[in-house]
Enzyme design. Sequence first.
Site, PDB file in Angstrom:
ATOM      1  N   GLN A 105     -21.084  -0.564  60.011  1.00 36.81           N
ATOM      2  CA  GLN A 105     -21.811   0.155  59.147  1.00 36.81           C
ATOM      3  C   GLN A 105     -21.135   1.588  58.755  1.00 36.81           C
ATOM      4  O   GLN A 105     -20.967   1.946  57.514  1.00 36.81           O
ATOM      5  CB  GLN A 105     -23.136   0.387  59.367  1.00 36.81           C
ATOM      6  CG  GLN A 105     -24.135  -0.842  59.049  1.00 36.81           C
ATOM      7  CD  GLN A 105     -25.634  -0.404  59.230  1.00 36.81           C
ATOM      8  OE1 GLN A 105     -25.912   0.757  59.327  1.00 36.81           O
ATOM      9  NE2 GLN A 105     -26.516  -1.428  59.477  1.00 36.81           N
ATOM     10  N   PRO A 132     -28.656  -4.744  63.283  1.00 35.41           N
ATOM     11  CA  PRO A 132     -28.462  -6.040  62.821  1.00 35.41           C
ATOM     12  C   PRO A 132     -27.791  -7.087  63.485  1.00 35.41           C
ATOM     13  O   PRO A 132     -26.886  -6.532  64.121  1.00 35.41           O
ATOM     14  CB  PRO A 132     -27.843  -5.812  61.418  1.00 35.41           C
ATOM     15  CG  PRO A 132     -28.157  -4.329  61.234  1.00 35.41           C
ATOM     16  CD  PRO A 132     -28.252  -3.706  62.521  1.00 35.41           C
ATOM     17  N   ASP A 298     -31.827  -0.407  53.032  1.00 36.55           N
ATOM     18  CA  ASP A 298     -31.197   0.512  53.672  1.00 36.55           C
ATOM     19  C   ASP A 298     -29.734   0.438  53.597  1.00 36.55           C
ATOM     20  O   ASP A 298     -28.940   1.395  53.253  1.00 36.55           O
ATOM     21  CB  ASP A 298     -31.632   1.166  54.842  1.00 36.55           C
ATOM     22  CG  ASP A 298     -31.333   0.239  56.144  1.00 36.55           C
ATOM     23  OD1 ASP A 298     -31.741  -0.961  56.074  1.00 36.55           O
ATOM     24  OD2 ASP A 298     -30.549   0.551  57.096  1.00 36.55           O
ATOM     25  N   GLN A 299     -29.221  -0.681  53.930  1.00 37.24           N
ATOM     26  CA  GLN A 299     -27.682  -0.824  54.047  1.00 37.24           C
ATOM     27  C   GLN A 299     -27.198  -0.929  52.668  1.00 37.24           C
ATOM     28  O   GLN A 299     -25.885  -0.559  52.460  1.00 37.24           O
ATOM     29  CB  GLN A 299     -27.343  -2.218  54.630  1.00 37.24           C
ATOM     30  CG  GLN A 299     -27.869  -2.398  55.998  1.00 37.24           C
ATOM     31  CD  GLN A 299     -27.698  -3.601  56.864  1.00 37.24           C
ATOM     32  OE1 GLN A 299     -26.481  -3.909  57.144  1.00 37.24           O
ATOM     33  NE2 GLN A 299     -28.662  -4.414  57.253  1.00 37.24           N
ATOM     34  N   HIS A 321     -36.024   3.589  57.150  1.00 36.14           N
ATOM     35  CA  HIS A 321     -34.704   3.560  57.095  1.00 36.14           C
ATOM     36  C   HIS A 321     -34.324   3.844  55.907  1.00 36.14           C
ATOM     37  O   HIS A 321     -32.987   4.699  55.421  1.00 36.14           O
ATOM     38  CB  HIS A 321     -34.062   2.412  57.737  1.00 36.14           C
ATOM     39  CG  HIS A 321     -33.988   2.234  59.161  1.00 36.14           C
ATOM     40  ND1 HIS A 321     -35.265   2.047  60.126  1.00 36.14           N
ATOM     41  CD2 HIS A 321     -33.043   2.567  60.124  1.00 36.14           C
ATOM     42  CE1 HIS A 321     -34.724   2.176  61.604  1.00 36.14           C
ATOM     43  NE2 HIS A 321     -33.528   2.465  61.598  1.00 36.14           N
TER      44      HIS A 321
END
Length: 362
Positions: A105, A132, A298-299, A321
Amino acid sequence: MEVTDFIEIDGSYLEGGGQSLRNALSLSCILSKPVRVVNIRANRPKPGLSHQHLQGVNLLRDITNADVVGNTLFSTQLEFSPRAVRNDSYRVETRTAASITLIYQMALPVLLFAARSSRVDVTGGTNVAFAPQIEYMQQVLLPNLKRFGIHAELKILHYGFYPRGNGRCLLELLPIRRVEPAQFVDFGELDDVKGYAFCAGRLPRSIAMDMQQTAQREIHRLWPYNDCTITVVKHPVDKARDNGAGIIMTARTTTGCVLGTATLGEKKVDGHVLGSDASCQLVEYLRKEICVDAHMQDQLIIYMSMANGVSTIRTGPLTKHTRTAIHVAEKMTGVKFEVEVEPSGLTRVSCHGLGCVNRFLL
């Protein structure tokens, strides 16, 4: 003596975990802005940099030849001053079950702005709690990133579970000139559901079969005319040495939405419970016609903040998040996110991104 102007990020804000650190450092590298992160992971039982976060910090240090102060285990403050992004082949050996996906990430958005393709080879945990799962990144995150014009390939060489890790993955990605704006607002209709139920080590194949049967039954009960295929896998010893079990489910819609859920077995593994938990969560997304699932929110924020135009996602209630990621993105980039709750109860998040350009590809 040169005085550096740091953007200061408070790591105790909202989520209070590693989210602030990861996003702040990634944006620091992309924007060439020095950042100081204080109160790192202040809301965790053991505050400060864990092994996983330290490995991520040092990877970004190597990618940008950054000057770093505070990159020691359990440090609660970090100063990070990056230079230019360098494409290369990078190797990270965590020697623990540290999450491989959380390390990726941090590095993935940064290496998009390198001059040429890069690869990151990481050893650690592929399927661990509070992160994840590696299949989720492979089957849900990367397909969603294609809407931003991002192309990456993730190979799972070996699976690793808590506490020993031993997993190994290879991420290969191409640089881009700029991040394209993306729209995740039209659900369309459910196309199909696919899944992957696995077990490894001394755990019997029957556990994965229990996950499969329970999850498929729930989907077929509500959508009897849609395909739902869940593959059962018992990992051989050369792919996974330790005990582990879990299920990953992915739904695709006619408009290209990709949503996913994943559950992971603990010490006492009940396949029926794992299958039920994953399918019930996915059913909730599908019933409400959500375009971005709770773990994807959030990603996507960091990519929305960098995009060359307006990006919009339609999702459920924002997680801590996600709100943390928005806070960090706004402070680092100066962009603003608009959050609107629709009459349906779904949440629409929009952002006119900064329009970051890869200077190597001008």
